[in-house]
Scaffold this active site. Sequence first.
Site, PDB file in Angstrom:
ATOM      1  N   THR A  64       0.810  -1.228   0.000  1.00 58.61           N
ATOM      2  CA  THR A  64       0.000   0.000   0.000  1.00 58.61           C
ATOM      3  C   THR A  64       0.840   1.275   0.000  1.00 58.61           C
ATOM      4  O   THR A  64       0.356   2.343   0.345  1.00 58.61           O
ATOM      5  CB  THR A  64      -0.923   0.036   1.240  1.00 58.61           C
ATOM      6  OG1 THR A  64      -0.101  -0.010   2.421  1.00 58.61           O
ATOM      7  CG2 THR A  64      -1.894  -1.128   1.263  1.00 58.61           C
ATOM      8  N   TRP A  65       2.119   1.151  -0.355  1.00 56.85           N
ATOM      9  CA  TRP A  65       2.972   2.339  -0.383  1.00 56.85           C
ATOM     10  C   TRP A  65       2.389   3.350  -1.366  1.00 56.85           C
ATOM     11  O   TRP A  65       1.947   2.965  -2.439  1.00 56.85           O
ATOM     12  CB  TRP A  65       4.389   1.925  -0.803  1.00 56.85           C
ATOM     13  CG  TRP A  65       5.385   3.014  -0.658  1.00 56.85           C
ATOM     14  CD1 TRP A  65       5.488   3.914   0.370  1.00 56.85           C
ATOM     15  CD2 TRP A  65       6.461   3.333  -1.562  1.00 56.85           C
ATOM     16  NE1 TRP A  65       6.554   4.758   0.169  1.00 56.85           N
ATOM     17  CE2 TRP A  65       7.172   4.428  -1.016  1.00 56.85           C
ATOM     18  CE3 TRP A  65       6.889   2.792  -2.769  1.00 56.85           C
ATOM     19  CZ2 TRP A  65       8.278   4.999  -1.640  1.00 56.85           C
ATOM     20  CZ3 TRP A  65       7.994   3.356  -3.391  1.00 56.85           C
ATOM     21  CH2 TRP A  65       8.678   4.439  -2.824  1.00 56.85           C
ATOM     22  N   ASP A  94      -0.007  -5.329   3.378  1.00 58.31           N
ATOM     23  CA  ASP A  94       1.114  -4.683   4.057  1.00 58.31           C
ATOM     24  C   ASP A  94       0.962  -3.164   3.995  1.00 58.31           C
ATOM     25  O   ASP A  94       0.730  -2.597   2.930  1.00 58.31           O
ATOM     26  CB  ASP A  94       2.420  -5.089   3.360  1.00 58.31           C
ATOM     27  CG  ASP A  94       3.606  -4.306   3.910  1.00 58.31           C
ATOM     28  OD1 ASP A  94       4.131  -4.694   4.973  1.00 58.31           O
ATOM     29  OD2 ASP A  94       4.004  -3.293   3.295  1.00 58.31           O
ATOM     30  N   TYR A 131       3.252   5.459   5.579  1.00 57.84           N
ATOM     31  CA  TYR A 131       2.593   5.645   4.288  1.00 57.84           C
ATOM     32  C   TYR A 131       1.436   6.634   4.417  1.00 57.84           C
ATOM     33  O   TYR A 131       0.457   6.349   5.105  1.00 57.84           O
ATOM     34  CB  TYR A 131       2.057   4.318   3.720  1.00 57.84           C
ATOM     35  CG  TYR A 131       3.110   3.238   3.524  1.00 57.84           C
ATOM     36  CD1 TYR A 131       4.470   3.541   3.530  1.00 57.84           C
ATOM     37  CD2 TYR A 131       2.737   1.910   3.319  1.00 57.84           C
ATOM     38  CE1 TYR A 131       5.424   2.544   3.347  1.00 57.84           C
ATOM     39  CE2 TYR A 131       3.690   0.916   3.132  1.00 57.84           C
ATOM     40  CZ  TYR A 131       5.037   1.246   3.148  1.00 57.84           C
ATOM     41  OH  TYR A 131       5.979   0.257   2.971  1.00 57.84           O
ATOM     42  N   GLN A 191      11.393  -7.949   5.888  1.00 60.03           N
ATOM     43  CA  GLN A 191      10.837  -7.396   4.648  1.00 60.03           C
ATOM     44  C   GLN A 191      11.914  -6.554   3.962  1.00 60.03           C
ATOM     45  O   GLN A 191      12.426  -5.609   4.552  1.00 60.03           O
ATOM     46  CB  GLN A 191       9.610  -6.536   4.960  1.00 60.03           C
ATOM     47  CG  GLN A 191       8.917  -6.052   3.705  1.00 60.03           C
ATOM     48  CD  GLN A 191       7.707  -5.179   3.980  1.00 60.03           C
ATOM     49  OE1 GLN A 191       7.665  -4.028   3.582  1.00 60.03           O
ATOM     50  NE2 GLN A 191       6.704  -5.722   4.674  1.00 60.03           N
ATOM     51  N   TYR A 219       9.484  -6.409  -1.004  1.00 60.71           N
ATOM     52  CA  TYR A 219       8.725  -5.221  -1.411  1.00 60.71           C
ATOM     53  C   TYR A 219       9.263  -4.713  -2.745  1.00 60.71           C
ATOM     54  O   TYR A 219      10.374  -5.050  -3.146  1.00 60.71           O
ATOM     55  CB  TYR A 219       8.690  -4.149  -0.320  1.00 60.71           C
ATOM     56  CG  TYR A 219       9.953  -3.388   0.016  1.00 60.71           C
ATOM     57  CD1 TYR A 219      10.396  -2.321  -0.770  1.00 60.71           C
ATOM     58  CD2 TYR A 219      10.676  -3.685   1.169  1.00 60.71           C
ATOM     59  CE1 TYR A 219      11.525  -1.591  -0.426  1.00 60.71           C
ATOM     60  CE2 TYR A 219      11.811  -2.957   1.526  1.00 60.71           C
ATOM     61  CZ  TYR A 219      12.231  -1.911   0.718  1.00 60.71           C
ATOM     62  OH  TYR A 219      13.344  -1.191   1.062  1.00 60.71           O
TER      63      TYR A 219
END
Length: 284
Positions: A24-25, A53, A58, A169, A197
């Site tokens: 969801t960045w 995630d 963010y 991560q 990621y």
Amino acid sequence: MHQHAMKTIALSDGERVPVLGQGTWRMGENSRAHKDEVAALRLGIELGMTLIDTAEMYGEGGAEEVVADAIEGQRDRVFVVTKVYPHNASRTELPKACARSLKRLRIDAIDLYLLHWRERSTRLEETVEAFEKLRGAGKIKRWGVSNFDVDDMEELWSIENGTNCATDQVLYNLENREIESGLLPWNRNNKIPIMAYSPIGHGRGLLENATLRKIAKHHDGTTSQIALAWVLRHSGAIAIPKASSEKHVRDNARSIDVKLTKENLADLDREFPAPKSKKPLPML
């Protein structure tokens, strides 16, 4: 709706999560995009990508609010991962940051809570102790780290309860193979799954690559599906691509069905060579 036979991977406590989740960045930064972002995540959940995630960083909490709307009414289907800023990772600040994340996510417990990256300001022992306390209180079910290289992981392993870490991560994709030079084997030996990621790169560069296009054509798929299938060829990897449109979400979900051949993998190795010597971990 076509359900892809989602593969799962076991975390150290036996909990199984899908190997393909959703990132969801850059979500939650623009209120006009909110409805589409929520719809994209909800579709992803429908298609079996039930690991989501996010992070307090963010959209300064905005992405967590998008996730809250996406999982509304189906919390039990979703595995929620969020991350804490290093400056909030102390004994006093971690419980407060956790409470704020829980409030924005509108949930009672975080499934997996990660330290976003490492800063020397807080001792790792203190962060682990604070994580364990939150776990004991039922605020989080498990914890892990992000952007930790081998030496960080070894230090973590030497700390009391440090081996309770559920995942690391890290940045991993065809253009960024640095973890193969040390961290990936270390994690394998210690049975810690990695969470990749930006698995399809950042920006469009990677997806325009000619070799990737050729392989995609051969599989009657897209370049992003090939890039994801490549990351997922590892039995110990979880990929969390971000998709803010429903078309991209469907695209990502189909990567589960792509089986890369030996030739495909050899072509990709030639185009994106693995590191020959130990390389430091990059981060975005």
